[in-house]
Design a protein around this motif. Structure first.
Motif, short mmCIF file in Angstrom:
data_model
loop_
_atom_site.label_atom_id
_atom_site.label_comp_id
_atom_site.label_asym_id
_atom_site.label_seq_id
_atom_site.Cartn_x
_atom_site.Cartn_y
_atom_site.Cartn_z
N SER A 1 30.25 123.74 92.32
CA SER A 1 30.41 122.87 93.48
C SER A 1 30.00 121.43 93.20
O SER A 1 30.20 120.56 94.05
CB SER A 1 29.59 123.40 94.65
N GLU A 2 29.48 121.17 92.02
CA GLU A 2 28.95 119.85 91.70
C GLU A 2 29.94 119.00 90.91
O GLU A 2 30.72 119.50 90.11
CB GLU A 2 27.63 119.98 90.93
N ARG A 3 29.85 117.71 91.11
CA ARG A 3 30.77 116.76 90.47
C ARG A 3 30.61 116.74 88.96
O ARG A 3 31.57 116.50 88.22
CB ARG A 3 30.52 115.37 91.06
N ALA A 4 29.41 116.98 88.46
CA ALA A 4 29.14 116.83 87.03
C ALA A 4 29.92 117.81 86.17
O ALA A 4 30.43 117.45 85.11
CB ALA A 4 27.64 116.98 86.78
N GLU A 5 30.01 119.08 86.61
CA GLU A 5 30.65 120.09 85.78
C GLU A 5 31.72 120.91 86.50
O GLU A 5 32.55 121.55 85.86
CB GLU A 5 29.61 121.09 85.26
N GLY A 6 31.70 120.89 87.83
CA GLY A 6 32.55 121.80 88.58
C GLY A 6 33.81 121.16 89.13
O GLY A 6 34.33 120.18 88.61
N GLY A 7 34.30 121.74 90.23
CA GLY A 7 35.50 121.24 90.88
C GLY A 7 36.75 122.01 90.51
O GLY A 7 36.85 122.58 89.43
N PHE A 8 37.73 122.00 91.42
CA PHE A 8 38.94 122.79 91.19
C PHE A 8 39.87 122.19 90.15
O PHE A 8 40.69 122.89 89.56
CB PHE A 8 39.69 123.00 92.52
N THR A 9 39.75 120.88 89.89
CA THR A 9 40.63 120.28 88.88
C THR A 9 40.28 120.82 87.50
O THR A 9 41.18 121.17 86.71
CB THR A 9 40.50 118.75 88.91
N ARG A 10 38.99 120.89 87.19
CA ARG A 10 38.57 121.45 85.90
C ARG A 10 38.85 122.95 85.83
O ARG A 10 39.29 123.46 84.80
CB ARG A 10 37.08 121.20 85.67
N GLU A 11 38.54 123.65 86.91
CA GLU A 11 38.57 125.11 86.87
C GLU A 11 39.95 125.71 87.06
O GLU A 11 40.25 126.76 86.50
CB GLU A 11 37.62 125.67 87.95
N VAL A 12 40.79 125.07 87.85
CA VAL A 12 42.09 125.67 88.19
C VAL A 12 43.26 124.82 87.70
O VAL A 12 44.13 125.32 86.98
CB VAL A 12 42.19 125.89 89.72
N VAL A 13 43.29 123.55 88.09
CA VAL A 13 44.43 122.71 87.72
C VAL A 13 44.59 122.63 86.20
O VAL A 13 45.71 122.51 85.69
CB VAL A 13 44.29 121.32 88.35
N SER A 14 43.50 122.73 85.47
CA SER A 14 43.57 122.67 84.00
C SER A 14 44.50 123.73 83.43
O SER A 14 45.20 123.48 82.43
CB SER A 14 42.17 122.83 83.40
N HIS A 15 44.56 124.90 84.05
CA HIS A 15 45.44 125.97 83.56
C HIS A 15 46.91 125.55 83.66
O HIS A 15 47.70 125.82 82.75
CB HIS A 15 45.23 127.24 84.37
N PHE A 16 47.26 124.89 84.75
CA PHE A 16 48.65 124.50 84.94
C PHE A 16 49.00 123.28 84.11
O PHE A 16 50.16 123.11 83.70
CB PHE A 16 48.91 124.29 86.43
N LEU A 17 48.01 122.44 83.82
CA LEU A 17 48.24 121.36 82.86
C LEU A 17 48.50 121.93 81.46
O LEU A 17 49.34 121.41 80.73
CB LEU A 17 47.02 120.43 82.84
N PHE A 18 47.76 122.97 81.10
CA PHE A 18 48.00 123.63 79.82
C PHE A 18 49.43 124.15 79.77
O PHE A 18 50.13 123.99 78.75
CB PHE A 18 47.00 124.76 79.63
#
Length: 320
Positions: free
Chosen positions: A167-184
């Motif tokens: 939930s924290e800006r430093a390491e978390g967020g849906f862009t890193r956790e979810v959107v990254s898969h679709f960017l891949f």
């Protein structure tokens, strides 16, 4: 290939570590040899899953007992643990993102070139992605890719055990956790990623993003991204539409490969499965490829370089 099972060690027994462990326990070609997680709850979690594996004392003992090591700990620990694995001559299977520090991630990737290492982007082994690829000739040259991701809340309900960092800006967020898969996926379909424009919204304090919008390209293919929290009742709603000159296909909710019919309706592949049923098949494929990588064979798992390219785009969006 040898008939000896892959000796797999796991560092981090959160959600992702547990998922791959369960897949490995059910996989004939994999033997889970050692696990380490410093969290007190992880000992009880491990005991509830299997009585045959005791929690190891530290990361070093897991690495020593394994042919390949999967790192599923929080991002801030990835590089230090990954370097230990590679220094010991073991194959590395790293959870994304590579690190919480982009500069450190670049240095790690540069130093790891030529070594046996891959990143766990499961779409590399997804039957749904294989189906989309099989349909590509039917839709003609790619014209654009549209990625949408929406969440009722972040972290999602099943992620609350890791909410302290997700939930924290430093390491978390849906862009890193979810959107990254679709960017891949976009990168695999179109080519190298380049960010053109992005917007991001944050709540007051140190919380992770609540909305993003971005324009980029994958090779010569335009890509658009939109995502947000609190804009759907669904725990997780995602669609990646792939538009060609003669038709369109899409990935819906992680595992449904669908094709657009002439009447404007979407039709799923005959063997499509919901994600909870497809996930074991996908992770089994990941384990097969990890075993091949460990034995020195070429595989199509996500490379460190591919993962770094995705992370560069993600961090560029989040810094907008």
């Amino acid at each position: 290939m040898t008939s000896e099972p892959l000796r797999l060690g796991i560092l981090g027994l959160g959600i992702m570590g547990e998922r791959l462990m369960r897949a490995a326990l059910a996989h004939d070609g994999t033997q889970v040899t050692a696990i380490w997680d410093p969290g007190p709850a992880a000992v009880a979690r491990l005991a509830s899953i299997t009585p045959d594996i005791m929690m190891s004392a530290d990361a070093a003992s897991v690495i020593a007992a394994s042919d390949a090591v999967y790192i599923a700990s929080p991002p801030a620990s990835h590089i230090a643990l990954g370097q230990q694995v590679l220094t010991a001559g073991r194959a590395l299977f790293l959870e994304k993102p590579l690190a919480s520090d982009l500069v450190a991630a670049r240095g790690f990737v540069a130093g790891a070139r030529g070594q046996r290492a891959a990143v766990n982007f499961p779409m590399a082994s997804s039957p749904a992605i294989a189906q989309l690829r099989a349909w590509l000739p039917e839709i003609g040259p790619l014209q654009r890719i549209e990625i949408t991701a929406a969440f009722a809340a972040w972290p999602r309900g099943w992620q609350q055990g890791a909410a302290a960092w997700l939930s924290e800006r430093a390491e978390g967020g849906f862009t890193r956790e979810v959107v990254s898969h679709f960017l891949f996926l976009a990168q695999r379909l179109g080519g190298p990623l380049r960010l053109a424009q992005a917007r991001v919204s944050y709540p007051p304090g140190t919380g992770s993003e609540t909305a993003i919008a971005a324009r980029l390209s994958a090779g010569d293919v335009p890509v658009s991204i939109s995502g947000g929290v609190g804009i759907t009742l669904a725990d997780d709603h995602n669609i990646t539409r792939i538009q060609g000159s003669k038709g369109a296909i899409r990935l819906r909710h992680w595992s449904f490969a669908e094709k657009l019919a002439a009447d404007g309706t979407w039709h799923a592949a005959p063997d499509a499965l919901p994600n909870e049923k497809m996930r074991p098949l996908t992770l089994g494929g990941q384990l097969e490829k990890l075993a091949a990588l460990t034995r020195g064979h070429a595989v199509d798992l996500a490379t460190l370089e591919e993962a770094l390219s995705v992370q560069e785009i993600v961090e560029g969006i989040l810094a907008a």
